[in-house]
Write a protein that holds these residues in place. Structure first.
Motif, mmCIF file in Angstrom:
data_model
loop_
_atom_site.group_PDB
_atom_site.id
_atom_site.type_symbol
_atom_site.label_atom_id
_atom_site.label_comp_id
_atom_site.label_asym_id
_atom_site.label_seq_id
_atom_site.Cartn_x
_atom_site.Cartn_y
_atom_site.Cartn_z
ATOM 1 N N SER A 32 12.219 -4.773 10.501
ATOM 2 C CA SER A 32 12.473 -3.551 9.751
ATOM 3 C C SER A 32 11.755 -3.548 8.414
ATOM 4 N N SER A 33 11.048 -4.612 8.090
ATOM 5 C CA SER A 33 10.309 -4.686 6.819
ATOM 6 C C SER A 33 8.886 -4.176 6.948
ATOM 7 N N LEU A 34 8.285 -4.472 8.072
ATOM 8 C CA LEU A 34 6.888 -4.111 8.252
ATOM 9 C C LEU A 34 6.598 -3.916 9.722
ATOM 10 N N THR A 35 5.515 -3.234 9.988
ATOM 11 C CA THR A 35 5.057 -3.022 11.350
ATOM 12 C C THR A 35 3.586 -3.414 11.433
ATOM 13 N N ALA A 36 3.289 -4.368 12.301
ATOM 14 C CA ALA A 36 1.898 -4.781 12.490
ATOM 15 C C ALA A 36 1.341 -4.072 13.719
ATOM 16 N N VAL A 37 0.136 -3.548 13.567
ATOM 17 C CA VAL A 37 -0.453 -2.701 14.604
ATOM 18 C C VAL A 37 -1.787 -3.315 15.036
ATOM 19 N N LEU A 38 -1.969 -3.428 16.333
ATOM 20 C CA LEU A 38 -3.232 -3.972 16.839
ATOM 21 C C LEU A 38 -4.318 -2.901 16.790
ATOM 22 N N MET A 39 -5.481 -3.257 16.268
ATOM 23 C CA MET A 39 -6.601 -2.334 16.309
ATOM 24 C C MET A 39 -7.172 -2.360 17.718
ATOM 25 N N PRO A 40 -7.628 -1.198 18.223
ATOM 26 C CA PRO A 40 -8.290 -1.217 19.531
ATOM 27 C C PRO A 40 -9.495 -2.168 19.471
ATOM 28 N N GLU A 41 -9.727 -2.814 20.558
ATOM 29 C CA GLU A 41 -10.862 -3.743 20.705
ATOM 30 C C GLU A 41 -12.140 -3.135 20.110
ATOM 31 N N GLY A 42 -12.818 -3.947 19.324
ATOM 32 C CA GLY A 42 -14.105 -3.470 18.799
ATOM 33 C C GLY A 42 -14.001 -2.659 17.525
ATOM 34 N N HIS A 43 -12.804 -2.487 17.012
ATOM 35 C CA HIS A 43 -12.629 -1.757 15.753
ATOM 36 C C HIS A 43 -12.097 -2.698 14.684
ATOM 37 N N SER A 44 -12.646 -2.579 13.488
ATOM 38 C CA SER A 44 -12.340 -3.506 12.400
ATOM 39 C C SER A 44 -11.195 -2.986 11.544
ATOM 40 N N GLU A 45 -10.176 -3.806 11.389
ATOM 41 C CA GLU A 45 -9.089 -3.386 10.506
ATOM 42 C C GLU A 45 -9.523 -3.492 9.054
ATOM 43 N N ILE A 46 -10.486 -4.345 8.776
ATOM 44 C CA ILE A 46 -10.935 -4.504 7.383
ATOM 45 C C ILE A 46 -11.584 -3.203 6.912
ATOM 46 N N ARG A 47 -12.487 -2.709 7.722
ATOM 47 C CA ARG A 47 -13.131 -1.445 7.384
ATOM 48 C C ARG A 47 -12.093 -0.320 7.317
ATOM 49 N N PHE A 48 -11.174 -0.345 8.250
ATOM 50 C CA PHE A 48 -10.117 0.658 8.296
ATOM 51 C C PHE A 48 -9.323 0.693 6.998
ATOM 52 N N ARG A 49 -8.923 -0.472 6.539
ATOM 53 C CA ARG A 49 -8.130 -0.533 5.304
ATOM 54 C C ARG A 49 -8.963 -0.151 4.078
ATOM 55 N N GLU A 50 -10.226 -0.478 4.098
ATOM 56 C CA GLU A 50 -11.088 -0.067 2.972
ATOM 57 C C GLU A 50 -11.151 1.452 2.843
ATOM 58 N N ILE A 51 -11.243 2.118 3.975
ATOM 59 C CA ILE A 51 -11.278 3.588 3.939
ATOM 60 C C ILE A 51 -9.941 4.128 3.436
ATOM 61 N N ALA A 52 -8.861 3.550 3.928
ATOM 62 C CA ALA A 52 -7.529 4.003 3.493
ATOM 63 C C ALA A 52 -7.370 3.858 1.977
ATOM 64 N N LEU A 53 -7.886 2.754 1.452
ATOM 65 C CA LEU A 53 -7.746 2.505 0.014
ATOM 66 C C LEU A 53 -8.625 3.458 -0.786
ATOM 67 N N LYS A 54 -9.843 3.593 -0.347
ATOM 68 C CA LYS A 54 -10.803 4.389 -1.095
ATOM 69 C C LYS A 54 -10.509 5.879 -0.995
ATOM 70 N N ARG A 55 -10.214 6.338 0.203
ATOM 71 C CA ARG A 55 -9.994 7.772 0.398
ATOM 72 C C ARG A 55 -8.579 8.203 0.029
#
Lengths: 401, 401, 401, 401
Positions: free
Chosen positions: D304-327
């Motif tokens: 109930s504290s956090l939810t970890a989500v698997l990125m679909p194969e071939g997709h980078s969570e690092i890039r994903f989080r960078e966009i979330a932070l920047k945008r």
């Protein structure tokens, strides 16, 4: 008893707005001697910074008083008892300003309005053209009517006055537009601009402002309304060296310094306006997707500070907002006087961003459900689509793909 | 350029005073909706608490404006153009209030004073007795004249008015006395009490107050001076349910809640007064030990908020205070208008204690040395003797021993 | 129940010290992601700034733990179970460090001391010279012994080690000297410097530091004491890019950034040291004028951070400090272990100035009176004389005049 | 250079969490003497309050150090070099704790895991049953694995140990569960509970905790690992009277007092848990609607504290989080070690509410779009449906209507 509410409150009334943490921390610094060198440097800095926000080279006066005071100052510094002024009924606040004018002893003429449109430049021109004797001493317009989310086109009002070749002063209330919606004191030939601290300037309430043209100052020489606290003359004289004629609101000035830095230096005013435009458009798309009606009837007059939404007939906005507050810790703006219990207002101005907007819109969409207000879902989705993809939305993206 | 100054600033002007950390932290909280239930509870609490501080059962009005505004409010709510008012020249601020009255269109009579004495009840009585037609509508007195450190005896002024059987309103400025020096709105039959936030109430500047008697409210019904922002009527009506007719200074009200708690519940008003009396006596003993002269000529009128000290002939208080600020990070009050460059003022009001006073007095004693002001050392010592041992000082203790 | 105390507390223990308002406000900012770019910029800035304060080019490690932790880190990163270390009994804290060393499994030799002198370089040299086998792995000295107000001359200790041609590491505790008393990690060839946040660095407690020489790092390679939380290796590796191996104390780092700016850029370290020297000398003059005895027996070892004062025989410092706290809102340092109830300590370090010192000394002088401690008055006067006129005092000035 | 970001940051990593304004303001108060009566009252209050949060009658120890320190404390206070401990590989943090144990000189056995399940009580029982000699001294389990969003069932682990009739200590890391997910130190027979300040306790990082059973204390008597800073014995002894054996983190304790009041008195712990459960369920519904996979494989072990989500194969969570932070000014948690670039983590713990969650989920949904991660829209909608209507959603409501 209020029940405990965890997390951050969503203060989405159209002002006071969410004050940035940096501004609050600045206000929290110890008060200094307002006759000492440290204060002098502060006041010179904020007085200069304000000119950039009002887009003026004229003096901007800071009153240690909340926004309503700057309305009074505009009147008592320029007019004499019985003077005729032309005002425009754009909504609740224009009406209040007009009542104030009456109380202070001037004679407002009030061009009627339906609270869904801004001031009509043609109507102003027509009335001024009739006024051959120049009995009308001032035209007073609210730039962004906080009760309706409708913007009056001040540049066009200026042109109307010019076309009528009328010498009346132009006085404009920018309380809920300054530093949110593009505004140009000098370029638009405004004589007195009225503003407050608690909206686009991202401060708590407690400061108000007049930007004052030379023409307005000159009018003040012969204006006969009694004035002392609000008098520009002593204020502008003292401000030249960074002083105030009486005790200023020192701690709010600390906050103003930080807010000006954020708006002018860090984000940049033009970016601030673009941000507000974008959030307003997203909010409107949500409203349309819900199948609800915008109060503002003219797309050319949409406000970027707030969006007023008509409740479907037979549904109470008061009850609606109570649910939003209680269930979602979300404060929305109420319907005022004529609009009582008929519209709710979404404030999206000040220190704001995409996800704060999305939280707000989600709160509204869920409350529409909970309050059994007839609507379609999909408002939140429409707003996301616009925020992520702009004008064309996902559709275009997919078409391309 | 200002050089860096380590440590805490000693803000010993007679206001703004040192704001307690708890009050600053309260002000630093996020602004809430002033039309919501959380704000309503806040405003009810502070409106009730203020009555205890003014010692009144009548309404106390809070303006979101600094202290000067409450002067204006007292006048415009009770008087008509041309009304005669009796004012007393106790010093700079009494003179400013009188000029304000003129600007606002009433006709003050100004009983002259030497700026070393309080208002003379006998002179007031004499003047009122002459006024057979009751042309004088109000008597205006400054309780604690901030420019001189002289207190006017309001209870005696009340008796003088009563002896003259005159119906004039009694209006009293307590800006630098409220919550520092005993003051009794109801018991002394005051009609309008004027106050501000930044002195004994230990807040930053930005709030001001009127306590208003029934008689003052009744006078307002027929008073003809134009008023809107300052109007009591709408304010008192809205306050009944915890609301304000226009945007209040929400964040300063957070601070007010804490300050009232500290004054009324934690320390207790009577203890607050005793503390101020004690610090004032210690300061005066220091001044006498230095061989300097107190501006206040009548011991029955000594102020417990501040002590004004005459500079020896030929010595500049301006230079003196500059040295104190630069060398010791100590702000002292300046001589105002008539007293310019002739007196300095020591503020010892608000959130203050023995060691803050000792730091202040030590700063003054060292500055007297550095500025080559003729004086004897021993002021700091005299103050310590009094603070530690009271009236009799060490002498008595030793005599007993 | 504690009674209400008005005004500012005088926190004149030798640490935690008075935290500047700017530092507190910085700490009050929202916590950010310590794995994000904003945090990275912060940590790079503070890591670089710290080097200037330690006067080193070597890495400085920041532990999210209070000062005692940095003692433990110095030991566990460099030593193996049973290793011999030479420590010097300068007072309570040196004794605690020595007990800690024992608990952690190393074998301290403790050069005895009288708690009135610093570490004796000659004694250290003699002991090292005897140690032909270089069994001693480290020499540990407290730079400024917080329990006594005595400074050990680290430069001379370095020379002593060099003269003995001994390879032992030199580890120095600067918890109550760093950023108050001149200290030179590189120039004095110190291998591990231990420091904390809550003294000269003007922060609340909660951070501690190790400056680490190459030689200390090299020693770490073979050191066998178990370590994980305190391990330099992972810390220094992660710090290179602005990261930490585990959650840092983000909010205190906000404060550290501001404190470093104040110390290094605004006031300048050398000015900071001069200020501390001057206040310490003023405090000592006060003590002498009272006829009381300084604990520090060697003028070459006087501390500029604090002054410990011997109570006259038969008088309790505990009772004395209780009166100071209750009557004057003044916290003084107590006598620790051997010195219990025998000395009180005046902290005059951190964010401090002349008038804060004068308030403190006045509080002490009045408490001496109230507690019936035999003394002469005149301490406050002696301090003022020195602060205003320097070495020679008024006497010289008058002689000249 | 970072571009300016308006509005409030969404700090939705699984800790540090959003610190409530009231807690930040509390931390911003001046540091007091930690040997004075004011501090003593504070520490007694927080020590008592903590017991309620840990649901224990045993002592809770507060370290002035961030969370990792409390792991070390659990080990060094109870174990001897070479002691065997049973640990369970639930994810990154369990692995770090195990490496720490090795570094500190004990011998962990590590039951392997797939980072998608919690600790298996049966596996623990089986291993303990084999251990006839009781060589295993402790079983160490992470309650809520912050790297995976998987909860281990501590009550069942307790039963497993009991069934095996094994005397090993039970040590549990609750760093990201305490005050977010129901936890019962006494009822579950836990011997050492490890916790930190910066998650459910809603404080900045810098404090950590051990709740300590009698059995753990008894084990400490014979435990041979060197310890000083982390030693419970001196801490518990000093705490009895409200003191600490070395400088505590005073300002964070101010914050802790307020946080405890909010959790225990104002919201109530059971309501806190319900709130976390509800937000976690809403987040999971969003994830499922997006068509993404939850990392946690067992619904009985959802965090109930956090939810970890698997990125679909071939997709980078690092890039994903960078966009979330920047945008979107949104910080999400990264994938750690084994999960690097494979999962992102949504923190929904601490001072949090429905609209903060909706802003967060909207940020994720828009970022999925912008980052071209294959997904379905509708996650935000699913979450709204659940938040407004609970289990059954709108469907049920409509069915009824």
């Amino acid at each position: 008893m209020e029940h405990h509410q965890s997390g951050r409150h969503f203060l989405q009334i159209p002002g006071p707005t969410n004050v940035p943490d940096r501004v609050l921390r600045a206000i929290d610094n110890p008060t200094v001697d307002h006759r000492g060198p440290e204060f002098q440097a502060l006041s010179k800095e904020v007085l200069a910074g304000l000119k950039q926000v009002f887009k003026t080279k004229s003096p901007v006066v800071i009153f240690p008083a909340s926004g309503t005071g700057a309305w009074e100052a505009a009147i008592v510094n320029t007019l004499s008892p019985g003077d005729r002024v032309l005002m425009v009924e754009t909504g609740h606040f224009a009406t209040l300003w007009q009542s104030m004018a009456k109380k202070l002893g001037v004679a407002p003429e009030f061009i009627p309005g339906d609270w869904r449109h801004g001031a009509d430049p043609a109507a102003i021109e027509a009335r001024l053209a009739e006024d051959k004797t120049h009995a009308i001493k001032a035209v007073c317009v609210v730039h962004n009517e906080t009760s309706t989310g409708v913007v009056s086109r001040i540049g066009d009002v200026r042109k109307a006055i010019d076309r009528a070749k009328h010498p009346a002063l132009l006085m404009v209330d920018t309380i809920s537009s300054l530093a949110s919606i593009d505004y140009r004191h000098d370029e638009w030939g405004v004589d007195v601009t009225v503003a407050g601290s608690q909206k686009g300037l991202m401060l708590p309430p407690g400061l108000s402002f007049n930007a004052v043209s030379d023409k307005a100052l000159a009018a003040g020489k012969s204006a006969k309304l009694p004035r002392s606290f609000w008098s520009w003359e002593e204020m502008i004289a003292a401000n030249k060296d960074g002083w105030f004629p009486y005790t200023p609101s020192t701690n709010l000035l600390y906050g103003l310094r930080v807010a000006l830095k954020m708006l002018v230096e860090e984000e940049g005013l033009e970016n601030v306006f673009k941000r507000h435009n974008r959030h307003a458009e997203a909010a409107r798309r949500a409203v349309r997707a819900w199948g609800l009606e915008l109060l503002c009837a003219n797309p050319a007059e949409y406000s970027s500070s707030l969006t007023a939404v008509l409740m479907p007939e037979g549904h109470s906005e008061i009850r609606f907002r109570e649910i939003a507050l209680k269930r979602f810790n979300l404060s929305l703006g109420s319907g005022l006087t004529k609009l009582r219990d008929k519209v709710f207002r979404i404030g999206h101005l000040g220190d704001f961003n995409d996800l704060m907007l999305m939280g707000t819109l989600a709160g509204i969409e869920m409350t529409l459900d909970l309050a059994d207000v007839p609507h379609k879902n999909g408002g939140v989705d429409a707003a996301m689509d616009y925020l992520a993809h702009g004008e064309a939305g996902r559709a275009k993206k997919r078409a391309v793909a």
